[in-house]
Write a protein that holds these residues in place. Sequence first.
Motif, PDB file in Angstrom:
ATOM      1  N   GLU A 123       1.185  -1.002   0.015  1.00  0.00           N
ATOM      2  CA  GLU A 123       0.243   0.041   0.333  1.00  0.00           C
ATOM      3  C   GLU A 123       0.645   1.452   0.171  1.00  0.00           C
ATOM      4  OE1 GLU A 123      -3.973   0.834   2.292  1.00  0.00           O
ATOM      5  OE2 GLU A 123      -2.244   0.660   3.908  1.00  0.00           O
ATOM      6  N   PHE A 124       2.222   0.939   0.548  1.00  0.00           N
ATOM      7  CA  PHE A 124       2.907   2.689   1.269  1.00  0.00           C
ATOM      8  C   PHE A 124       4.192   2.360   0.517  1.00  0.00           C
ATOM      9  CE2 PHE A 124       0.008   3.126   4.027  1.00  0.00           C
ATOM     10  CZ  PHE A 124      -0.847   5.039   4.093  1.00  0.00           C
ATOM     11  N   ALA A 160     -16.958  -4.302  -5.766  1.00  0.00           N
ATOM     12  CA  ALA A 160     -15.978  -5.341  -5.251  1.00  0.00           C
ATOM     13  C   ALA A 160     -15.245  -5.050  -4.811  1.00  0.00           C
ATOM     14  CB  ALA A 160     -15.672  -6.802  -6.281  1.00  0.00           C
ATOM     15  N   GLN A 161     -14.652  -3.437  -5.116  1.00  0.00           N
ATOM     16  CA  GLN A 161     -13.743  -2.885  -5.473  1.00  0.00           C
ATOM     17  C   GLN A 161     -13.613  -2.147  -3.876  1.00  0.00           C
ATOM     18  OE1 GLN A 161     -12.593  -0.927  -9.150  1.00  0.00           O
ATOM     19  NE2 GLN A 161     -11.783  -3.133 -10.074  1.00  0.00           N
ATOM     20  N   ALA A 162     -12.304  -1.396  -3.140  1.00  0.00           N
ATOM     21  CA  ALA A 162     -11.945  -1.094  -2.538  1.00  0.00           C
ATOM     22  C   ALA A 162     -13.244   0.672  -3.061  1.00  0.00           C
ATOM     23  CB  ALA A 162     -10.746   0.267  -2.122  1.00  0.00           C
ATOM     24  N   THR A 163     -13.684   1.950  -2.154  1.00  0.00           N
ATOM     25  CA  THR A 163     -14.157   2.725  -2.829  1.00  0.00           C
ATOM     26  C   THR A 163     -13.777   3.834  -3.340  1.00  0.00           C
ATOM     27  OG1 THR A 163     -14.448   4.049  -0.682  1.00  0.00           O
ATOM     28  CG2 THR A 163     -15.834   2.305  -0.899  1.00  0.00           C
ATOM     29  N   ASP A 164     -14.162   4.531  -3.439  1.00  0.00           N
ATOM     30  CA  ASP A 164     -13.152   6.312  -3.585  1.00  0.00           C
ATOM     31  C   ASP A 164     -12.501   6.753  -2.668  1.00  0.00           C
ATOM     32  OD1 ASP A 164     -13.482   5.756  -6.359  1.00  0.00           O
ATOM     33  OD2 ASP A 164     -14.999   7.817  -6.785  1.00  0.00           O
ATOM     34  N   GLU A 165     -13.309   7.001  -1.476  1.00  0.00           N
ATOM     35  CA  GLU A 165     -13.189   7.203  -0.542  1.00  0.00           C
ATOM     36  C   GLU A 165     -12.167   6.665   0.209  1.00  0.00           C
ATOM     37  OE1 GLU A 165     -17.242   9.019  -1.272  1.00  0.00           O
ATOM     38  OE2 GLU A 165     -16.191   6.812  -0.778  1.00  0.00           O
ATOM     39  N   GLN A 166     -12.007   5.002   0.146  1.00  0.00           N
ATOM     40  CA  GLN A 166     -10.653   4.940   1.332  1.00  0.00           C
ATOM     41  C   GLN A 166      -9.428   4.602  -0.252  1.00  0.00           C
ATOM     42  OE1 GLN A 166     -13.237   0.921   0.632  1.00  0.00           O
ATOM     43  NE2 GLN A 166     -12.629   0.624   2.598  1.00  0.00           N
ATOM     44  N   ARG A 167      -9.612   4.846  -1.297  1.00  0.00           N
ATOM     45  CA  ARG A 167      -8.424   5.126  -1.755  1.00  0.00           C
ATOM     46  C   ARG A 167      -7.756   6.178  -1.460  1.00  0.00           C
ATOM     47  NH1 ARG A 167     -10.787   1.970  -6.380  1.00  0.00           N
ATOM     48  NH2 ARG A 167     -12.669   3.437  -6.532  1.00  0.00           N
ATOM     49  N   ILE A 170      -5.075   6.995   1.270  1.00  0.00           N
ATOM     50  CA  ILE A 170      -3.692   6.582   0.985  1.00  0.00           C
ATOM     51  C   ILE A 170      -3.284   7.491   0.321  1.00  0.00           C
ATOM     52  CG2 ILE A 170      -4.641   4.374   2.298  1.00  0.00           C
ATOM     53  CD1 ILE A 170      -4.062   3.415  -0.808  1.00  0.00           C
ATOM     54  N   SER A 171      -3.657   8.798  -0.082  1.00  0.00           N
ATOM     55  CA  SER A 171      -3.350   8.973  -1.404  1.00  0.00           C
ATOM     56  C   SER A 171      -3.016  10.500  -1.160  1.00  0.00           C
ATOM     57  CB  SER A 171      -4.159   8.830  -2.772  1.00  0.00           C
ATOM     58  OG  SER A 171      -4.681   7.581  -2.881  1.00  0.00           O
ATOM     59  N   ASP A 172      -1.750  11.021  -2.020  1.00  0.00           N
ATOM     60  CA  ASP A 172      -0.781  11.819  -1.740  1.00  0.00           C
ATOM     61  C   ASP A 172      -2.029  13.183  -2.757  1.00  0.00           C
ATOM     62  OD1 ASP A 172       1.420  11.158  -0.180  1.00  0.00           O
ATOM     63  OD2 ASP A 172       0.749   9.958  -1.510  1.00  0.00           O
ATOM     64  N   ASP A 224      -0.909  12.636   8.566  1.00  0.00           N
ATOM     65  CA  ASP A 224      -0.408  10.758   9.654  1.00  0.00           C
ATOM     66  C   ASP A 224      -0.677  10.410   8.069  1.00  0.00           C
ATOM     67  OD1 ASP A 224      -1.881   8.694  10.877  1.00  0.00           O
ATOM     68  OD2 ASP A 224      -3.394   8.924   9.493  1.00  0.00           O
ATOM     69  N   LEU A 225      -0.870  10.448   7.498  1.00  0.00           N
ATOM     70  CA  LEU A 225      -0.579  10.080   6.125  1.00  0.00           C
ATOM     71  C   LEU A 225       0.692   9.933   5.416  1.00  0.00           C
ATOM     72  CD1 LEU A 225      -1.008   8.159   3.013  1.00  0.00           C
ATOM     73  CD2 LEU A 225      -0.854  11.010   1.548  1.00  0.00           C
ATOM     74  N   GLN A 226       1.426  10.423   5.844  1.00  0.00           N
ATOM     75  CA  GLN A 226       3.162  10.561   6.026  1.00  0.00           C
ATOM     76  C   GLN A 226       3.702   9.399   7.459  1.00  0.00           C
ATOM     77  OE1 GLN A 226       4.438  11.125   2.875  1.00  0.00           O
ATOM     78  NE2 GLN A 226       2.323  12.546   2.353  1.00  0.00           N
ATOM     79  N   VAL A 227       2.800   9.497   8.347  1.00  0.00           N
ATOM     80  CA  VAL A 227       3.349   8.610   9.353  1.00  0.00           C
ATOM     81  C   VAL A 227       3.465   7.414   9.246  1.00  0.00           C
ATOM     82  CG1 VAL A 227       2.589   8.097  11.591  1.00  0.00           C
ATOM     83  CG2 VAL A 227       3.077  10.578  11.173  1.00  0.00           C
TER      84      VAL A 227
END
Length: 279
Positions: A123-124, A160-167, A170-172, A224-227
Amino acid sequence: MLTLALTGGIGSGKSTAARIWGELGAHVIDADQVARDVVEPGTPALAKIARRWPRVVDAEGRLDRSALAEIVFSDPNEREALNAITHPAIADEVERRITQLNLSDPSGVVVYDVPLLVGQPGEFAMTANVCVNVAEDERVRRLVTERGMSEDEAWARIAAQATDEQRAAISDVVLTNDAGESDFRDVLTQVWHTWVIPFAQRMNTGEYASGALPTGALFNEEVDLQVRRLEARGLTVSVDPVELVVDGPPDQLPAAGWVNAGEHWRHANPALNLRARLR
């Protein structure tokens, strides 16, 4: 080398974004193609598949994908067994390709076109994540008109896929592709020149020239994303009022987008003003 994971749901235009950035100079690695390559005849992954499911490999030593799909998509345990074989093989092959590109073009940019990113072990794994989001109704329309799916099939694939909010979480950077390809190309070109290239240059030189970011993209400035990205690399992170405090091997910092600035580290992302120091 700057590495970007580019993700998005089915019908979002993720592959279009990868193609356009490839035209602008990125080295594009297609996760779907890598997944096919690692199960070609003679590969270790295919040998493991053949041992577990002998009937899915034909007399010429090629994978019968339909036969394998019948097994793994109807049984979660079998699907997990397949993932345990293919996912490490894919990760190793992607790392091998990035290593080769880093040797040949250390100042370049890699775009990893990957449909499944949320919740995955990698993921990262890249320096930064970019996602393409599109309203679900528009994605259904595209899947029906451009790929010949029924509406029910299109909605099922999206569900069946992740939602736009979930993507996005985790996105910059989040890119919206609700308009036509011409408008999307304009946004991608602006982001390339005002965010991607400066990001890569900062990582390569450590120099921080200021510049305006485009309005056609949403830049995630959450610390938090960078952490989370640093923690995914095995580092321990705490946040004080002015900077992150990092405990762990410093060689993990550059791959997460950080540049050594002497007394402290600075993040090379042009959308961030973030510093860190080692404990």
